[in-house]
Motif scaffolding. Structure first.
Motif, PDB file in Angstrom:
ATOM      1  N   GLU A 152      -0.503 -17.202  15.845  1.00 36.89           N
ATOM      2  CA  GLU A 152       0.313 -16.560  14.813  1.00 36.89           C
ATOM      3  C   GLU A 152      -0.480 -16.343  13.520  1.00 36.89           C
ATOM      4  OE1 GLU A 152       4.882 -16.720  13.880  1.00 36.89           O
ATOM      5  OE2 GLU A 152       3.901 -18.526  13.101  1.00 36.89           O
ATOM      6  N   ALA A 153      -1.268 -17.337  13.126  1.00 40.28           N
ATOM      7  CA  ALA A 153      -2.061 -17.204  11.896  1.00 40.28           C
ATOM      8  C   ALA A 153      -3.105 -16.096  12.029  1.00 40.28           C
ATOM      9  CB  ALA A 153      -2.743 -18.533  11.558  1.00 40.28           C
ATOM     10  N   HIS A 154      -3.728 -15.992  13.191  1.00 42.48           N
ATOM     11  CA  HIS A 154      -4.743 -14.952  13.400  1.00 42.48           C
ATOM     12  C   HIS A 154      -4.104 -13.555  13.355  1.00 42.48           C
ATOM     13  CE1 HIS A 154      -8.681 -13.534  14.680  1.00 42.48           C
ATOM     14  NE2 HIS A 154      -8.053 -12.724  15.514  1.00 42.48           N
ATOM     15  N   ILE A 155      -2.975 -13.406  14.041  1.00 48.44           N
ATOM     16  CA  ILE A 155      -2.283 -12.114  14.045  1.00 48.44           C
ATOM     17  C   ILE A 155      -1.766 -11.783  12.650  1.00 48.44           C
ATOM     18  CG2 ILE A 155      -0.300 -10.843  14.961  1.00 48.44           C
ATOM     19  CD1 ILE A 155      -0.664 -12.439  17.583  1.00 48.44           C
ATOM     20  N   GLU A 156      -1.253 -12.788  11.959  1.00 51.13           N
ATOM     21  CA  GLU A 156      -0.735 -12.590  10.592  1.00 51.13           C
ATOM     22  C   GLU A 156      -1.819 -12.018   9.683  1.00 51.13           C
ATOM     23  OE1 GLU A 156       2.135 -12.789   7.528  1.00 51.13           O
ATOM     24  OE2 GLU A 156       2.522 -13.536   9.537  1.00 51.13           O
ATOM     25  N   ARG A 157      -3.000 -12.626   9.720  1.00 52.71           N
ATOM     26  CA  ARG A 157      -4.107 -12.150   8.866  1.00 52.71           C
ATOM     27  C   ARG A 157      -4.459 -10.699   9.193  1.00 52.71           C
ATOM     28  NH1 ARG A 157      -5.858 -17.399   9.780  1.00 52.71           N
ATOM     29  NH2 ARG A 157      -7.179 -16.749  11.514  1.00 52.71           N
ATOM     30  N   ALA A 158      -4.533 -10.381  10.468  1.00 48.77           N
ATOM     31  CA  ALA A 158      -4.899  -9.025  10.873  1.00 48.77           C
ATOM     32  C   ALA A 158      -3.837  -8.005  10.453  1.00 48.77           C
ATOM     33  CB  ALA A 158      -5.118  -8.972  12.382  1.00 48.77           C
ATOM     34  N   LEU A 159      -2.571  -8.316  10.694  1.00 52.25           N
ATOM     35  CA  LEU A 159      -1.493  -7.380  10.338  1.00 52.25           C
ATOM     36  C   LEU A 159      -1.367  -7.217   8.830  1.00 52.25           C
ATOM     37  CD1 LEU A 159       1.299  -8.395  12.898  1.00 52.25           C
ATOM     38  CD2 LEU A 159      -0.012  -6.251  12.861  1.00 52.25           C
ATOM     39  N   GLN A 160      -1.489  -8.317   8.077  1.00 49.44           N
ATOM     40  CA  GLN A 160      -1.402  -8.241   6.617  1.00 49.44           C
ATOM     41  C   GLN A 160      -2.554  -7.410   6.060  1.00 49.44           C
ATOM     42  OE1 GLN A 160       0.653  -8.966   4.238  1.00 49.44           O
ATOM     43  NE2 GLN A 160       2.152 -10.241   5.280  1.00 49.44           N
ATOM     44  N   THR A 161      -3.752  -7.678   6.530  1.00 47.17           N
ATOM     45  CA  THR A 161      -4.933  -6.997   6.015  1.00 47.17           C
ATOM     46  C   THR A 161      -4.910  -5.493   6.299  1.00 47.17           C
ATOM     47  OG1 THR A 161      -6.265  -8.993   6.289  1.00 47.17           O
ATOM     48  CG2 THR A 161      -7.464  -6.915   6.161  1.00 47.17           C
ATOM     49  N   ARG A 162      -4.542  -5.124   7.510  1.00 52.44           N
ATOM     50  CA  ARG A 162      -4.654  -3.718   7.920  1.00 52.44           C
ATOM     51  C   ARG A 162      -3.393  -2.893   7.722  1.00 52.44           C
ATOM     52  NH1 ARG A 162      -7.355  -5.944  13.143  1.00 52.44           N
ATOM     53  NH2 ARG A 162      -9.329  -6.601  12.264  1.00 52.44           N
TER      54      ARG A 162
END
Length: 156
Positions: free
Chosen positions: A26-36
Motif C-alpha cells: 500500500e505504501a509503495h502504491i500510495e507514493r506512486a499514485l500521489q507522485t504521478r
C-alpha cells in the motif's frame, strides 16, 4: 491454549507477515499514485470500484456497498466521495426508482484520471510484490497473492 501456545504464536507471526506485506504494498502504491496522479490509494480504489458500475440489475452501488468494497466506514466513504466530487471526479444523483437513494458515478474527468493512473497502480503493485518476494518471510505470501484469480462478474 496459553499465550505461549506454538499454534497461537505461529498464527500471530502469520498475521504480522500479512500485515507487513499489505503495508509495504500500500505504501509503495500510495507514493506512486500521489507522485504521478495526485491520488491516494483510497481515492484510486473508490474511482475503480465506482467505474465498474453498470445500468443492469444491481449495477449501481449504495454507499454501504461502496464502503464495504473500499474497506472504509460509511462516514469515511462519504467524506472521500465529497472530496472527489469537489475535484470534479465524481457526481452524485438521486435513484430514479427510490428518491431516498443517492448514487455516485465517476465523471468523464474521473474516468480519464483513472485510465491514466491504472498502469501506475499496476506497475507499483508488481514492483512491491517483486521486492517483497526477496524477503523469505514474505515470499510465501507473495506466491499466494500471485496465485489468486478472482472472477470478474460480467457487466450487463
Amino acid at each position: 491454549m496459553t499465550a505461549t501456545d506454538p499454534a497461537l504464536t505461529a498464527l500471530a507471526q502469520g498475521w504480522c507477515a500479512l500485515s507487513l506485506l499489505h503495508g509495504r504494498i500500500e505504501a509503495h502504491i500510495e507514493r506512486a499514485l500521489q507522485t504521478r496522479h495526485d491520488l491516494s490509494v483510497r481515492e484510486y480504489s473508490l474511482l475503480d470500484v465506482l467505474s465498474r458500475q453498470h445500468d443492469g440489475e444491481g449495477g449501481h452501488l449504495q454507499m454501504k456497498q461502496v464502503a464495504d468494497a473500499v474497506v472504509l466506514s460509511q462516514s469515511a466513504t462519504t467524506r472521500l466521495v465529497t472530496r472527489l466530487e469537489d475535484r470534479g471526479l465524481l457526481a452524485r444523483y438521486l435513484c430514479r426508482t427510490d428518491r431516498r437513494g443517492i448514487y455516485t458515478d465517476v465523471t468523464e474527468t474521473g474516468l480519464k484520471l483513472l485510465e491514466e493512473a491504472r498502469p501506475t497502480n499496476d506497475s507499483a503493485l508488481r514492483e512491491a510484490l517483486d521486492t517483497a518476494a526477496g524477503n523469505p518471510e514474505l515470499e510465501p505470501l507473495v506466491r499466494v497473492v500471485e496465485s489468486l484469480r478472482v472472477p470478474v462478474p460480467a457487466q450487463a
